[in-house]
Design a protein around this motif. Structure first.
Motif, PDB file in Angstrom:
ATOM      1  N   ILE A   1     -15.576 102.525  59.702  1.00 13.37           N
ATOM      2  CA  ILE A   1     -15.588 103.392  58.527  1.00 13.37           C
ATOM      3  C   ILE A   1     -16.961 104.037  58.410  1.00 13.37           C
ATOM      4  O   ILE A   1     -17.989 103.367  58.566  1.00 13.37           O
ATOM      5  N   SER A   2     -16.999 105.325  58.137  1.00 18.20           N
ATOM      6  CA  SER A   2     -18.277 106.015  57.985  1.00 18.20           C
ATOM      7  C   SER A   2     -18.996 105.571  56.717  1.00 18.20           C
ATOM      8  O   SER A   2     -18.368 105.217  55.713  1.00 18.20           O
ATOM      9  N   VAL A   3     -20.313 105.605  56.778  1.00 15.63           N
ATOM     10  CA  VAL A   3     -21.155 105.365  55.607  1.00 15.63           C
ATOM     11  C   VAL A   3     -21.756 106.699  55.181  1.00 15.63           C
ATOM     12  O   VAL A   3     -22.332 107.423  56.006  1.00 15.63           O
ATOM     13  N   ILE A   4     -21.610 107.043  53.906  1.00 14.08           N
ATOM     14  CA  ILE A   4     -22.174 108.272  53.355  1.00 14.08           C
ATOM     15  C   ILE A   4     -23.174 107.879  52.277  1.00 14.08           C
ATOM     16  O   ILE A   4     -22.815 107.250  51.279  1.00 14.08           O
TER      17      ILE A   4
ATOM     18  N   GLN B   1     -17.038 120.572  51.924  1.00 16.47           N
ATOM     19  CA  GLN B   1     -15.608 120.576  51.646  1.00 16.47           C
ATOM     20  C   GLN B   1     -14.923 119.397  52.339  1.00 16.47           C
ATOM     21  O   GLN B   1     -15.149 119.126  53.506  1.00 16.47           O
ATOM     22  N   GLY B   2     -14.098 118.671  51.581  1.00 17.16           N
ATOM     23  CA  GLY B   2     -13.342 117.557  52.141  1.00 17.16           C
ATOM     24  C   GLY B   2     -14.168 116.335  52.478  1.00 17.16           C
ATOM     25  O   GLY B   2     -13.715 115.491  53.265  1.00 17.16           O
ATOM     26  N   VAL B   3     -15.336 116.201  51.879  1.00 16.61           N
ATOM     27  CA  VAL B   3     -16.252 115.119  52.277  1.00 16.61           C
ATOM     28  C   VAL B   3     -15.653 113.736  52.059  1.00 16.61           C
ATOM     29  O   VAL B   3     -15.934 112.807  52.824  1.00 16.61           O
ATOM     30  N   PHE B   4     -14.788 113.580  51.039  1.00 17.63           N
ATOM     31  CA  PHE B   4     -14.216 112.266  50.760  1.00 17.63           C
ATOM     32  C   PHE B   4     -12.738 112.173  51.142  1.00 17.63           C
ATOM     33  O   PHE B   4     -12.038 111.272  50.677  1.00 17.63           O
ATOM     34  N   GLU B   5     -12.264 113.102  51.970  1.00 18.19           N
ATOM     35  CA  GLU B   5     -10.854 113.079  52.353  1.00 18.19           C
ATOM     36  C   GLU B   5     -10.508 111.847  53.174  1.00 18.19           C
ATOM     37  O   GLU B   5      -9.418 111.294  53.072  1.00 18.19           O
ATOM     38  N   THR B   6     -11.447 111.417  54.007  1.00 21.44           N
ATOM     39  CA  THR B   6     -11.266 110.198  54.782  1.00 21.44           C
ATOM     40  C   THR B   6     -12.019 109.071  54.091  1.00 21.44           C
ATOM     41  O   THR B   6     -13.200 109.220  53.777  1.00 21.44           O
TER      42      THR B   6
ATOM     43  N   ALA C   1     -20.750 111.854  38.590  1.00 19.80           N
ATOM     44  CA  ALA C   1     -19.538 112.569  38.977  1.00 19.80           C
ATOM     45  C   ALA C   1     -19.191 112.278  40.434  1.00 19.80           C
ATOM     46  O   ALA C   1     -18.017 112.063  40.783  1.00 19.80           O
ATOM     47  N   LEU C   2     -20.206 112.262  41.296  1.00 26.22           N
ATOM     48  CA  LEU C   2     -19.978 112.006  42.715  1.00 26.22           C
ATOM     49  C   LEU C   2     -19.458 110.582  42.924  1.00 26.22           C
ATOM     50  O   LEU C   2     -18.520 110.368  43.716  1.00 26.22           O
ATOM     51  N   ALA C   3     -20.036 109.619  42.222  1.00 27.42           N
ATOM     52  CA  ALA C   3     -19.592 108.231  42.369  1.00 27.42           C
ATOM     53  C   ALA C   3     -18.137 108.079  41.952  1.00 27.42           C
ATOM     54  O   ALA C   3     -17.336 107.429  42.650  1.00 27.42           O
ATOM     55  N   ASN C   4     -17.771 108.684  40.831  1.00 28.95           N
ATOM     56  CA  ASN C   4     -16.392 108.584  40.363  1.00 28.95           C
ATOM     57  C   ASN C   4     -15.434 109.346  41.272  1.00 28.95           C
ATOM     58  O   ASN C   4     -14.308 108.900  41.525  1.00 28.95           O
ATOM     59  N   MET C   5     -15.863 110.487  41.794  1.00 26.19           N
ATOM     60  CA  MET C   5     -15.042 111.261  42.721  1.00 26.19           C
ATOM     61  C   MET C   5     -14.777 110.452  43.991  1.00 26.19           C
ATOM     62  O   MET C   5     -13.643 110.411  44.500  1.00 26.19           O
ATOM     63  N   ALA C   6     -15.815 109.814  44.507  1.00 26.98           N
ATOM     64  CA  ALA C   6     -15.659 109.004  45.712  1.00 26.98           C
ATOM     65  C   ALA C   6     -14.689 107.849  45.462  1.00 26.98           C
ATOM     66  O   ALA C   6     -13.819 107.556  46.291  1.00 26.98           O
ATOM     67  N   LYS C   7     -14.840 107.194  44.318  1.00 30.04           N
ATOM     68  CA  LYS C   7     -13.977 106.054  43.997  1.00 30.04           C
ATOM     69  C   LYS C   7     -12.522 106.494  43.864  1.00 30.04           C
ATOM     70  O   LYS C   7     -11.615 105.846  44.393  1.00 30.04           O
ATOM     71  N   GLN C   8     -12.296 107.608  43.183  1.00 35.21           N
ATOM     72  CA  GLN C   8     -10.937 108.110  42.995  1.00 35.21           C
ATOM     73  C   GLN C   8     -10.319 108.587  44.302  1.00 35.21           C
ATOM     74  O   GLN C   8      -9.097 108.635  44.444  1.00 35.21           O
ATOM     75  N   SER C   9     -11.168 108.925  45.272  1.00 35.26           N
ATOM     76  CA  SER C   9     -10.686 109.403  46.568  1.00 35.26           C
ATOM     77  C   SER C   9     -10.410 108.264  47.548  1.00 35.26           C
ATOM     78  O   SER C   9     -10.044 108.514  48.693  1.00 35.26           O
ATOM     79  N   GLY C  10     -10.614 107.030  47.110  1.00 35.44           N
ATOM     80  CA  GLY C  10     -10.326 105.894  47.971  1.00 35.44           C
ATOM     81  C   GLY C  10     -11.501 105.379  48.764  1.00 35.44           C
ATOM     82  O   GLY C  10     -11.315 104.649  49.740  1.00 35.44           O
ATOM     83  N   CYS C  11     -12.717 105.751  48.364  1.00 36.24           N
ATOM     84  CA  CYS C  11     -13.918 105.253  49.038  1.00 36.24           C
ATOM     85  C   CYS C  11     -14.406 103.972  48.374  1.00 36.24           C
ATOM     86  O   CYS C  11     -14.172 103.743  47.183  1.00 36.24           O
ATOM     87  N   LEU C  12     -15.093 103.159  49.143  1.00 34.44           N
ATOM     88  CA  LEU C  12     -15.758 101.984  48.600  1.00 34.44           C
ATOM     89  C   LEU C  12     -17.155 102.409  48.150  1.00 34.44           C
ATOM     90  O   LEU C  12     -17.925 102.949  48.945  1.00 34.44           O
ATOM     91  N   VAL C  13     -17.485 102.189  46.889  1.00 32.80           N
ATOM     92  CA  VAL C  13     -18.767 102.615  46.335  1.00 32.80           C
ATOM     93  C   VAL C  13     -19.743 101.441  46.341  1.00 32.80           C
ATOM     94  O   VAL C  13     -19.458 100.371  45.805  1.00 32.80           O
TER      95      VAL C  13
END
Length: 320
Positions: free
Chosen positions: A2-5, A122-127, A149-161
């Motif tokens: 899994i990528s780390v951002i 664009q699409g940064v949190f799609e995967t 906003a970015l933290a919540n967007m990542a979480k809602q997109s299925g990322c581990l924060v």
């Protein structure tokens, strides 16, 4: 894997030539690429994990230097913006005889504070990815809004924060971190790293157990409490464990915490950790032991990026 951002500030650490109170000789400062989330991105890349950095630097000599350094260590910088509206931040770093450091920041103004949600690729949190942040991107109202906003967007997109408290009080307008704002960020995390000193500041009059249980109730799965060279406390709803880091002679502690969390995120990446993961206690203990080795290696070398370990460095430390 899994990528780390990692999102936040990349800055230049101007490292003093002095150790301790050696005022009898001329002091010089050497530039090293740094910035807590940028350090974490480099830590993961040097450990062989796909790593991205999101942030903004000045369109200046130091900004170009940072991008070159990130690229040289294998970090994807497609999400790094350049601006002429502000300069790249600097941090002058002094060290005591044990390598413990103090910072004198030239920020604000600084380019990293100008990053906005519309700058996201664009699409940064799609995967699904592991997204790492810290509180240094809360010190100004606009960048705080972006960060939350970015933290919540990542979480809602299925990322581990992942969040490192990483309090730097002298970055805040009142020379003290805004506890309410920091807590908003911490409670977006599934993985939280916090030092014992930071925990004591943030909990106020609450007991440690009460404060930690509130974080777990808010959705944090794993909390890591660091205390310099002392034991790391690994806490989740299912376990509480003390893990001793290797004993080393510290030269510069600038990248120690970032090497630690970077090492842990690299282990999670290899393990295929996804949001909502049910922690495997044996895996977690082993991953934190590896993270401790990463931190121990980093503090034996000056600077940040160059001090971060590779897999070979960790294997050598493990063998020793």
């Amino acid at each position: 894997m899994i990528s780390v951002i990692a999102f936040g500030e990349a800055l230049v650490d101007m490292l003093s030539s002095r150790l301790g109170d050696a005022n009898d000789r001329q002091e010089t400062f050497t530039p090293y690429a740094g910035g807590a989330p940028a350090n974490v991105a480099v830590a993961c890349a040097r450990l062989g994990v796909p790593s991205h950095f999101l942030g903004m630097v000045g369109d200046d000599t130091f900004g170009h230097f940072l991008i070159r350094e990130l690229n040289s260590h294998g970090v994807n910088t497609d999400g790094v913006m350049r601006t002429k509206m502000a300069r790249t931040a600097l941090a002058f770093v002094s060290r005591d005889a044990l390598g413990e450091r103090t910072f004198d920041f030239y920020r604000p103004p600084a380019a990293d504070l100008l990053y906005r949600i519309h700058h996201l690729p664009q699409g940064v949190f799609e995967t699904p990815a592991i997204v790492h942040l810290c509180s240094n991107s809360l010190t100004d109202p606009d960048i705080a809004e972006t960060t939350l906003a970015l933290a919540n967007m990542a979480k809602q997109s299925g990322c581990l924060v992942s969040v490192d408290a990483n309090l730097r009080h002298n970055l805040w307008a009142d020379a003290a971190a805004d506890i309410g704002l920091v807590m908003q960020l911490l409670d977006t995390a599934e993985l939280l790293k916090i030092s014992l000193e930071e925990l004591d500041y943030l909990r106020g009059e609450q007991s440690q157990d009460t404060w930690l249980n509130q974080r777990l109730a808010a959705g944090v799965n794993v909390i890591l409490i660091t205390d310099g060279p002392n034991d790391v406390v690994l806490k989740s709803a299912a376990m509480a464990q003390h893990i001793a880091p290797p004993s080393v002679q510290a030269v510069d502690t600038t990248a120690g915490g970032d090497a630690f969390i970077g090492g842990l995120l690299a282990e999670l990446s290899r393990h295929g950790i996804a949001p909502g993961w049910n922690e495997d206690n044996a895996f977690l203990s082993a991953a934190v032991e590896t993270a401790c080795r990463c931190g121990a290696h980093a503090v034996t070398r000056p600077g940040a990026y160059a001090a971060l370990p590779t897999q070979d460095d960790i294997a050598a430390l493990r063998a020793r």
